[in-house]
Scaffold this motif. Structure first.
Motif, mmCIF file in Angstrom:
data_model
loop_
_atom_site.group_PDB
_atom_site.id
_atom_site.type_symbol
_atom_site.label_atom_id
_atom_site.label_comp_id
_atom_site.label_asym_id
_atom_site.label_seq_id
_atom_site.Cartn_x
_atom_site.Cartn_y
_atom_site.Cartn_z
ATOM 1 N N GLU A 134 25.667 19.969 -13.238
ATOM 2 C CA GLU A 134 25.542 19.548 -11.690
ATOM 3 C C GLU A 134 25.298 18.189 -11.519
ATOM 4 O O GLU A 134 25.918 17.366 -10.713
ATOM 5 N N LYS A 135 24.398 17.721 -12.329
ATOM 6 C CA LYS A 135 23.943 16.356 -12.202
ATOM 7 C C LYS A 135 24.810 15.235 -12.565
ATOM 8 O O LYS A 135 25.032 14.378 -11.711
ATOM 9 N N GLU A 136 25.490 15.644 -13.588
ATOM 10 C CA GLU A 136 26.593 14.748 -14.146
ATOM 11 C C GLU A 136 27.675 14.706 -12.955
ATOM 12 O O GLU A 136 28.481 13.618 -12.796
ATOM 13 N N ALA A 137 28.126 15.810 -12.404
ATOM 14 C CA ALA A 137 29.082 15.854 -11.305
ATOM 15 C C ALA A 137 28.672 14.988 -10.270
ATOM 16 O O ALA A 137 29.504 14.395 -9.570
ATOM 17 N N LYS A 138 27.682 15.192 -9.697
ATOM 18 C CA LYS A 138 27.061 14.429 -8.721
ATOM 19 C C LYS A 138 26.959 12.807 -8.910
ATOM 20 O O LYS A 138 27.631 12.120 -8.261
ATOM 21 N N LYS A 139 26.674 12.322 -10.230
ATOM 22 C CA LYS A 139 26.830 10.838 -10.516
ATOM 23 C C LYS A 139 27.987 10.536 -10.529
ATOM 24 O O LYS A 139 28.289 9.529 -10.192
ATOM 25 N N GLU A 140 29.053 11.223 -11.006
ATOM 26 C CA GLU A 140 30.511 11.020 -11.068
ATOM 27 C C GLU A 140 30.917 10.844 -9.651
ATOM 28 O O GLU A 140 31.797 9.894 -9.157
ATOM 29 N N ALA A 141 30.745 11.834 -8.697
ATOM 30 C CA ALA A 141 31.145 11.652 -7.333
ATOM 31 C C ALA A 141 30.392 10.526 -6.672
ATOM 32 O O ALA A 141 31.189 9.827 -5.921
ATOM 33 N N PHE A 142 29.368 10.108 -7.103
ATOM 34 C CA PHE A 142 28.652 8.906 -6.472
ATOM 35 C C PHE A 142 29.399 7.748 -6.794
ATOM 36 O O PHE A 142 29.708 6.836 -5.995
ATOM 37 N N ARG A 143 29.555 7.519 -8.287
ATOM 38 C CA ARG A 143 30.145 6.435 -8.808
ATOM 39 C C ARG A 143 31.672 6.298 -8.073
ATOM 40 O O ARG A 143 32.136 5.127 -7.590
ATOM 41 N N GLN A 162 22.541 22.826 -14.718
ATOM 42 C CA GLN A 162 21.878 22.131 -13.875
ATOM 43 C C GLN A 162 22.549 20.479 -14.420
ATOM 44 O O GLN A 162 22.504 19.833 -13.421
ATOM 45 N N TYR A 189 32.338 7.169 -5.372
ATOM 46 C CA TYR A 189 32.503 6.755 -3.973
ATOM 47 C C TYR A 189 32.097 5.331 -3.746
ATOM 48 O O TYR A 189 32.731 4.523 -2.958
#
Length: 137
Positions: free
Chosen positions: A19-28, A16, A30
């Protein structure tokens, strides 16, 4: 008995977090690729460099990003409300006009069908049957 998690099978909690870190990185990424980070940085630098800080930092940021000021926003909101009222009035008038038109059509159709029923068929001459055709020029 002690449970040791291997790297091949991390605990659900670690999954988890990853996954959360990957989402943050993807958003950054973007935000960076779409120019948001640069735009915000420029606005914040401009605010920092102001000798006299504006009374409303949020309005300063909004204006620098191209948005309306609070007073402009309020004016636009009022205009939108007035236009919505006008639209509703025009829509109601349009619907009434359509209703009246439909009444005219139906009464016209009824009148023409009554006339047709009252008219006696006219005998056609034997020499001509069908519509008259105009010669082509």
């Amino acid at each position: 008995e002690t449970h040791i998690h291997s790297e091949e099978n991390p605990s659900p909690r670690i999954n988890q977090m990853m996954e959360k870190e990957a989402k943050k990185e993807a958003f950054r990424k973007y935000l960076e690729s779409s120019g948001v980070v640069d735009a915000l940085t420029k606005v914040l630098v401009a605010l920092y460099e102001q000798n006299q800080k504006p009374s409303s930092a949020i309005e300063f940021v909004q204006q620098k990003l191209g948005g309306p000021s609070f007073s402009e926003y309020e004016k636009l909101k009022l205009e939108m409300t007035e236009l919505q009222v006008k639209y509703n009035e025009l829509l109601a008038a349009h619907q009434e006009t359509c209703r009246q038109l439909e009444q005219c059509r139906s009464s016209s159709t009824m009148a023409s069908s009554e006339e047709t029923m009252d008219d006696k068929p006219q005998p056609q001459s034997a020499s001509h049957e069908g519509p008259v055709e105009e010669p082509l020029q």
